[in-house]
Design a protein around this motif. Sequence first.
Motif, mmCIF file in Angstrom:
data_model
loop_
_atom_site.group_PDB
_atom_site.id
_atom_site.type_symbol
_atom_site.label_atom_id
_atom_site.label_comp_id
_atom_site.label_asym_id
_atom_site.label_seq_id
_atom_site.Cartn_x
_atom_site.Cartn_y
_atom_site.Cartn_z
ATOM 1 N N LEU A 162 0.839 -1.195 0.000
ATOM 2 C CA LEU A 162 0.000 0.000 0.000
ATOM 3 C C LEU A 162 0.876 1.249 0.000
ATOM 4 O O LEU A 162 1.942 1.257 0.634
ATOM 5 N N PRO A 163 0.444 2.320 -0.657
ATOM 6 C CA PRO A 163 1.151 3.594 -0.511
ATOM 7 C C PRO A 163 1.072 4.053 0.946
ATOM 8 O O PRO A 163 0.080 3.794 1.643
ATOM 9 N N GLU A 164 2.117 4.733 1.405
ATOM 10 C CA GLU A 164 2.140 5.156 2.813
ATOM 11 C C GLU A 164 0.923 6.004 3.171
ATOM 12 O O GLU A 164 0.399 5.921 4.275
ATOM 13 N N GLY A 165 0.443 6.786 2.237
ATOM 14 C CA GLY A 165 -0.710 7.631 2.505
ATOM 15 C C GLY A 165 -1.997 6.865 2.759
ATOM 16 O O GLY A 165 -2.975 7.431 3.259
ATOM 17 N N GLN A 166 -2.008 5.564 2.437
ATOM 18 C CA GLN A 166 -3.188 4.732 2.670
ATOM 19 C C GLN A 166 -2.984 3.759 3.839
ATOM 20 O O GLN A 166 -3.699 2.777 3.974
ATOM 21 N N ALA A 167 -2.015 4.066 4.705
ATOM 22 C CA ALA A 167 -1.708 3.169 5.826
ATOM 23 C C ALA A 167 -2.914 2.915 6.724
ATOM 24 O O ALA A 167 -3.064 1.829 7.298
ATOM 25 N N GLY A 168 -3.807 3.897 6.824
ATOM 26 C CA GLY A 168 -4.983 3.742 7.671
ATOM 27 C C GLY A 168 -5.958 2.690 7.170
ATOM 28 O O GLY A 168 -6.855 2.269 7.904
ATOM 29 N N ARG A 169 -5.790 2.234 5.929
ATOM 30 C CA ARG A 169 -6.666 1.212 5.361
ATOM 31 C C ARG A 169 -6.111 -0.200 5.539
ATOM 32 O O ARG A 169 -6.734 -1.163 5.099
ATOM 33 N N LEU A 170 -4.950 -0.333 6.175
ATOM 34 C CA LEU A 170 -4.278 -1.622 6.226
ATOM 35 C C LEU A 170 -5.155 -2.724 6.803
ATOM 36 O O LEU A 170 -5.197 -3.846 6.288
ATOM 37 N N THR A 171 -5.888 -2.431 7.875
ATOM 38 C CA THR A 171 -6.703 -3.470 8.510
ATOM 39 C C THR A 171 -7.872 -3.909 7.637
ATOM 40 O O THR A 171 -8.467 -4.956 7.889
ATOM 41 N N GLU A 172 -8.201 -3.114 6.628
ATOM 42 C CA GLU A 172 -9.313 -3.465 5.740
ATOM 43 C C GLU A 172 -8.860 -4.357 4.581
ATOM 44 O O GLU A 172 -9.697 -4.907 3.864
ATOM 45 N N MET A 173 -7.562 -4.480 4.400
ATOM 46 C CA MET A 173 -7.039 -5.181 3.235
ATOM 47 C C MET A 173 -7.005 -6.693 3.455
ATOM 48 O O MET A 173 -6.777 -7.183 4.561
ATOM 49 N N THR A 174 -7.218 -7.421 2.367
ATOM 50 C CA THR A 174 -7.095 -8.883 2.402
ATOM 51 C C THR A 174 -5.618 -9.244 2.207
ATOM 52 O O THR A 174 -5.009 -8.809 1.233
ATOM 53 N N PRO A 175 -5.048 -10.006 3.143
ATOM 54 C CA PRO A 175 -3.629 -10.352 2.987
ATOM 55 C C PRO A 175 -3.417 -11.301 1.810
ATOM 56 O O PRO A 175 -4.339 -12.026 1.431
ATOM 57 N N PRO A 176 -2.206 -11.261 1.221
ATOM 58 C CA PRO A 176 -1.072 -10.450 1.654
ATOM 59 C C PRO A 176 -1.242 -8.968 1.322
ATOM 60 O O PRO A 176 -1.684 -8.622 0.229
ATOM 61 N N ALA A 177 -0.897 -8.143 2.298
ATOM 62 C CA ALA A 177 -0.918 -6.696 2.136
ATOM 63 C C ALA A 177 0.046 -6.113 3.157
ATOM 64 O O ALA A 177 0.130 -6.611 4.278
ATOM 65 N N TRP A 178 0.775 -5.081 2.750
ATOM 66 C CA TRP A 178 1.715 -4.478 3.686
ATOM 67 C C TRP A 178 1.959 -3.020 3.324
ATOM 68 O O TRP A 178 1.658 -2.581 2.220
ATOM 69 N N VAL A 179 2.479 -2.295 4.290
ATOM 70 C CA VAL A 179 2.812 -0.894 4.083
ATOM 71 C C VAL A 179 3.984 -0.558 4.990
ATOM 72 O O VAL A 179 4.135 -1.145 6.067
ATOM 73 N N MET A 180 4.835 0.360 4.535
ATOM 74 C CA MET A 180 5.923 0.846 5.382
ATOM 75 C C MET A 180 5.736 2.330 5.604
ATOM 76 O O MET A 180 5.547 3.088 4.653
ATOM 77 N N VAL A 181 5.759 2.743 6.865
ATOM 78 C CA VAL A 181 5.560 4.147 7.212
ATOM 79 C C VAL A 181 6.790 4.673 7.936
ATOM 80 O O VAL A 181 7.504 3.935 8.617
#
Length: 205
Positions: A162-181
């Motif tokens: 995920l783009p860092e600006g969408q980090a707040g959506r991480l819990t909504e994503m179906t894994p695999p999904a990741w973000v680095m902030v």
Amino acid sequence: MTQGFPMAMPGQRIGLFGGSFDPAHEGHLRLTRTALQRFRLDRVWWLVTPGNPLKAHGPAPLDQRLAQAREVLRGDPRVVVTDLEARLGTRLTADTIGALVRLYPRVRFVWLMGSDNLVQFSQWERWQEIAQMVPIGVMARPGSRVAARFSKAATIMADRRLPEGQAGRLTEMTPPAWVMVNMPMTDASSSAIRAMRQKSGDGRG
């Protein structure tokens, strides 16, 4: 829920932060608070491990590390210090997460790690299974941001980032999904604190 296991309500967003916490320090707390804010988590559970199979020397006694971790948190109600791996009888992260997903089927878990751990994530046993079970939130730490971005795991999972600006959506994503902030930098480390204690004659760590 079984006695000794933390309470969690259906739909809650909970970060899982595992480690030896030998000892816990302000860097752990800063990472945790960054994760709570950036990933919009309700809680973070610190999973204080009985022992780390990647480390040659065993950590301080578990009860000692649990107590010290609670001192560092200073009563922050959003963070729960747990000995879940000891209670579950698991040693591998994949087994621990699998057990928690089964025990709390309606909780939205996220695995939390520093960028230094992402660098070596592909060396973890069954790391791709971990990525398939829960989204992963990565916090940038000193000296490892660039290496993490080009690590083997990050390269393999590049299309699931995920783009860092969408980090707040991480819990909504179906894994695999990741973000680095990015997060405020700190050089605090458990190994440095242990070394200072040994030098001063304090054997707690």
